[in-house]
Design an enzyme around this catalytic site. Structure first.
Site, PDB file in Angstrom:
ATOM      1  N   CYS A 109       0.661  -1.257   0.011  1.00 11.56           N
ATOM      2  CA  CYS A 109      -0.109   0.013   0.058  1.00 11.56           C
ATOM      3  C   CYS A 109       1.137   1.280  -0.256  1.00 11.56           C
ATOM      4  O   CYS A 109       1.663   1.335  -0.711  1.00 11.56           O
ATOM      5  CB  CYS A 109      -0.939  -0.243   1.111  1.00 11.56           C
ATOM      6  SG  CYS A 109      -2.093   1.364   1.143  1.00 11.56           S
ATOM      7  N   GLY A 110       0.521   2.024   0.877  1.00 13.78           N
ATOM      8  CA  GLY A 110       1.284   3.597   0.903  1.00 13.78           C
ATOM      9  C   GLY A 110       2.876   3.353   0.888  1.00 13.78           C
ATOM     10  O   GLY A 110       3.540   4.185   0.609  1.00 13.78           O
TER      11      GLY A 110
END
Length: 204
Positions: A109-110
């Site tokens: 993800c991030g």
């Protein structure tokens, strides 16, 4: 190699920071811990952090006290903080040190955006939430983006936020927790709810 050194090299380190996405690493850490890979948490400092789900986590150690030689793997979860300034940049720097030393890194993800900003995805196949999410970082690796649940390339695992099981599969494969038929069965059980896969794992 001493017993203490051998144990150190089996230890997996999970980065923890405010706004950490709780759901992204649980499959990986639970099954690593069950199969002889102790999991220790590492923060920017040892001050407590609060996850996206409101859980309070006390890091086991500070990032400055962790080196690639002390670890089998560094896991970088997603967090809103990855897109809210450069506060987590030290973890991207640590990822570079790990990869340069031949110690694997797993980012979801991030965290993939953080690695993109650091240039670590420019020359490796990778994935994330969507291609334009990483493109917004201005990185130079768009040509290596793969539309896949999770990707492993030269010691770096990447995945998007909706693929915690595929992310875990790549980690378990990389560290040799499961292989071949058992790895496939593990994935079918936890990703597809295929109850028939359980029999394959009973003696794992």
């Amino acid at each position: 190699m001493s017993d203490q050194s051998s144990q150190s090299r089996r230890t997996v380190h999970l980065a923890v920071y405010d706004t950490l996405a709780d759901w992204e690493t649980g499959h990986a850490t639970a099954h690593l811990a069950r199969h002889g890979h102790p999991v220790r948490t590492v923060g920017l400092t040892t001050a407590p952090v609060t996850t996206m789900g409101g859980l309070r986590v006390q890091p086991d150690l500070a990032l400055d006290d962790l080196g690639p030689e002390d670890s089998a793997l560094l896991i970088l979860p997603g967090a809103s903080a990855w897109d809210e300034g450069d506060g987590l940049a030290p973890f991207a720097s640590a990822a570079r040190s790990f990869l340069d030393a031949g110690t694997p890194v797993a980012a979801i993800c991030g965290a993939t955006a953080g690695l993109a900003r650091a240039g670590l995805l420019d020359d490796r196949d990778h994935t994330s939430a969507v291609s334009f999410y990483l493109a917004a970082t201005g990185y130079s690796g768009a040509g290596r983006y793969r539309e896949a649940d999770a990707v492993t390339d030269r010691g770096l695992i990447t995945a998007g936020p909706t693929e915690p099981v595929a992310f875990a599969r790549e980690i378990l494969a990389l560290l040799g927790v499961y292989e071949g038929e058992k790895l496939d069965a593990w994935y079918r059980l936890f990703h597809d709810s295929d109850a028939t896969a359980f029999a394959v794992l009973e003696d794992a």
